[in-house]
Design an enzyme around this catalytic site. Structure first.
Site, short mmCIF file in Angstrom:
data_model
loop_
_atom_site.label_atom_id
_atom_site.label_comp_id
_atom_site.label_asym_id
_atom_site.label_seq_id
_atom_site.Cartn_x
_atom_site.Cartn_y
_atom_site.Cartn_z
N CYS A 113 -6.31 -4.96 -7.79
CA CYS A 113 -6.03 -4.51 -6.43
C CYS A 113 -5.57 -5.68 -5.55
O CYS A 113 -5.02 -5.46 -4.47
CB CYS A 113 -7.25 -3.81 -5.83
SG CYS A 113 -8.71 -4.85 -5.72
N HIS A 114 -5.78 -6.92 -6.05
CA HIS A 114 -5.30 -8.07 -5.27
C HIS A 114 -3.78 -8.14 -5.25
O HIS A 114 -3.21 -8.89 -4.46
CB HIS A 114 -5.89 -9.38 -5.85
CG HIS A 114 -5.55 -9.61 -7.29
ND1 HIS A 114 -6.31 -9.10 -8.32
CD2 HIS A 114 -4.53 -10.28 -7.87
CE1 HIS A 114 -5.77 -9.46 -9.49
NE2 HIS A 114 -4.68 -10.17 -9.25
N GLU A 127 -1.49 -16.36 -10.15
CA GLU A 127 -0.43 -15.58 -10.79
C GLU A 127 0.94 -16.06 -10.34
O GLU A 127 1.95 -15.38 -10.56
CB GLU A 127 -0.63 -14.09 -10.48
CG GLU A 127 -1.97 -13.57 -11.01
CD GLU A 127 -2.14 -12.07 -10.87
OE1 GLU A 127 -1.18 -11.37 -10.44
OE2 GLU A 127 -3.24 -11.57 -11.19
N ASN A 138 -12.47 -0.39 -5.07
CA ASN A 138 -12.23 -0.64 -6.50
C ASN A 138 -13.47 -1.29 -7.11
O ASN A 138 -13.84 -2.39 -6.74
CB ASN A 138 -11.01 -1.57 -6.63
CG ASN A 138 -10.81 -2.08 -8.04
OD1 ASN A 138 -11.36 -1.53 -8.99
ND2 ASN A 138 -10.02 -3.15 -8.16
N TYR A 164 0.85 -1.20 0.00
CA TYR A 164 0.00 0.00 0.00
C TYR A 164 0.88 1.25 0.00
O TYR A 164 0.59 2.23 -0.66
CB TYR A 164 -0.93 -0.02 1.22
CG TYR A 164 -1.96 -1.12 1.15
CD1 TYR A 164 -3.09 -0.98 0.35
CD2 TYR A 164 -1.82 -2.29 1.87
CE1 TYR A 164 -4.05 -1.99 0.27
CE2 TYR A 164 -2.76 -3.31 1.80
CZ TYR A 164 -3.87 -3.15 1.00
OH TYR A 164 -4.80 -4.15 0.90
#
Lengths: 175, 217
Positions: B177-178, B204, B169, B146
């Site tokens: 945003c993850h 990912e 979001n 962040y």
């Protein structure tokens, strides 16, 4: 994009989901099964056009029914027919219910032959699911008169269905 | 809906006829959507797509994708909110979301690592929008804290505000945003739940939460 509505309207999708079937039945009562689809499309398209444009809707069903009635009248006029069925049955009324193979067809034909007031009261009450008070609000007159007209219409339909059944039975026995 | 309507419908029209009418109306509804799209009077179009993190509601205005919602948010209430905040002319109109559905599927099946979709972020406040526009620059498989995001958008002290921008979001997954984690490596929060966040990160190739420094979770 429309401005933020004054009263919170539900997503139009849920209006279609909730009232789509009732409006279809009502359209059938007005213009016959064959042309009901077109009137249904015109009704919901017009409703969507108006939806959220500062519109305040107290009773969605009554609102849609009013639009459907106007679209049905437009539709019949555009087809060069009288907006209300005549007392005497012409070819045009029979043509509005062309699907003879459909077991419901004879009922729709009988419905189309009812006097306008009876047919409308029946349509709003039994097909549209409105109360007699709401029906009276749309058609004018009193709730009691709407109830009376619907009852007369039902009685006529019963008699006609009974007669046609008897006629079929008689034809069957003579052949 | 008039009270007692169902009772009457049951006694006047048989169940089979009622089912037939419902099917018929479903077909009419699809035609209606086509005509309404052609007339340009569908302000919000939506559809639901399946995904490994559950059914996702995707919604678009004429300007672009406006919302992606997890089922845990309650799709009905998300639609109600769109109806109130954008326009009540909300219809299930799958065609407008074909691209989004295809790209989401490509992402979840590993055939694609990025999204190329028009997005409609007009309802985000200017700062949140700045954050939400920055997030896609964090690449697939990468993460940022962040604090790092706050520095990147030019407000190094606005760490909490970055957290809020992520939490609000409107387009999770598409706007990634993850990929934003706590400075200590902890997952932080997620609109779709931390399980969904961990699953997206795992997809990912990011080490699953609970291994190494993620122990505190």
């Amino acid at each position: 994009m429309s401005p933020r509505p004054a009263a919170a309207l539900p997503p139009f999708e849920s209006v279609v989901q909730q009232h789509g079937v009732a409006v279809l039945r009502l359209c059938r009562a007005h213009v016959g099964a064959q042309e009901a689809d077109d009137v249904w499309q015109e009704t919901f398209l017009a409703a969507l056009r108006a939806y959220g444009q500062g519109l305040e809707i107290a009773d969605y069903q009554a609102w849609l029914i009013r639009i459907a009635r106007n679209k049905a009248i437009d539709h019949l006029r555009a087809a060069g027919r009288r907006p209300e069925p005549v007392a005497e049955v012409g070819d045009d009324v029979a043509a509005a219910v062309p699907d003879v193979a459909d077991p419901d067809a004879s009922v729709w034909a009988d419905v189309a032959r009812l006097p306008p007031k009876q047919r409308q009261c029946l349509g709003y009450r039994y097909l549209g699911g409105l109360s007699y008070a709401q029906t009276a609000e749309i058609l004018g007159g009193t709730a009691a008169a709407a109830r009376r007209a619907a009852a007369d219409g039902i009685a006529t339909l019963r008699r006609q269905q009974q007669e046609s059944t008897e006629q079929r039975t008689a034809e069957g026995s003579t052949s | 809906m008039t009270p007692g309507m169902h009772d009457r419908a049951d006694t006047t029209v048989g169940d089979a006829a009622a089912e037939e009418d419902a099917r018929h109306v479903a077909a009419l509804r699809r035609q209606l959507v086509g005509a309404a799209e052609a007339a340009g009077i569908v302000d919000v179009a939506y559809r639901v797509v399946d995904s490994p993190v559950g059914p996702l509601l995707v919604a678009a205005t004429e300007d672009g994708l406006v919302r992606v919602a997890f089922s845990s948010e309650g799709h009905e209430s998300v639609l109600e909110h769109l109806s109130q905040s954008i326009s009540p002319r909300v219809l299930q109109a799958p065609g407008r979301l074909d691209d989004a559905a295809r790209q989401l599927e490509a992402y979840f099946t590993g055939r694609s690592q990025t999204f190329d979709l028009r997005v409609d972020l007009r309802r985000s406040t200017p700062f949140r929008r700045r954050v939400q526009e920055y997030l896609p620059l964090i690449e697939f498989g990468q993460t940022a804290s962040y604090r790092q995001v706050a520095e990147q958008v030019g407000s190094p002290r606005a760490v909490r505000a970055v957290g809020t921008a992520c939490a609000t979001n409107p387009l999770p997954i598409v706007i990634p945003c993850h990929r934003v984690l706590r400075s200590d490596g902890g997952l932080g929060g997620y609109l779709g739940g931390t399980d969904a966040k961990a699953e997206l990160l795992a997809l990912e190739g990011h080490p699953p939460a609970g291994s190494g420094q993620g122990l505190l979770l």
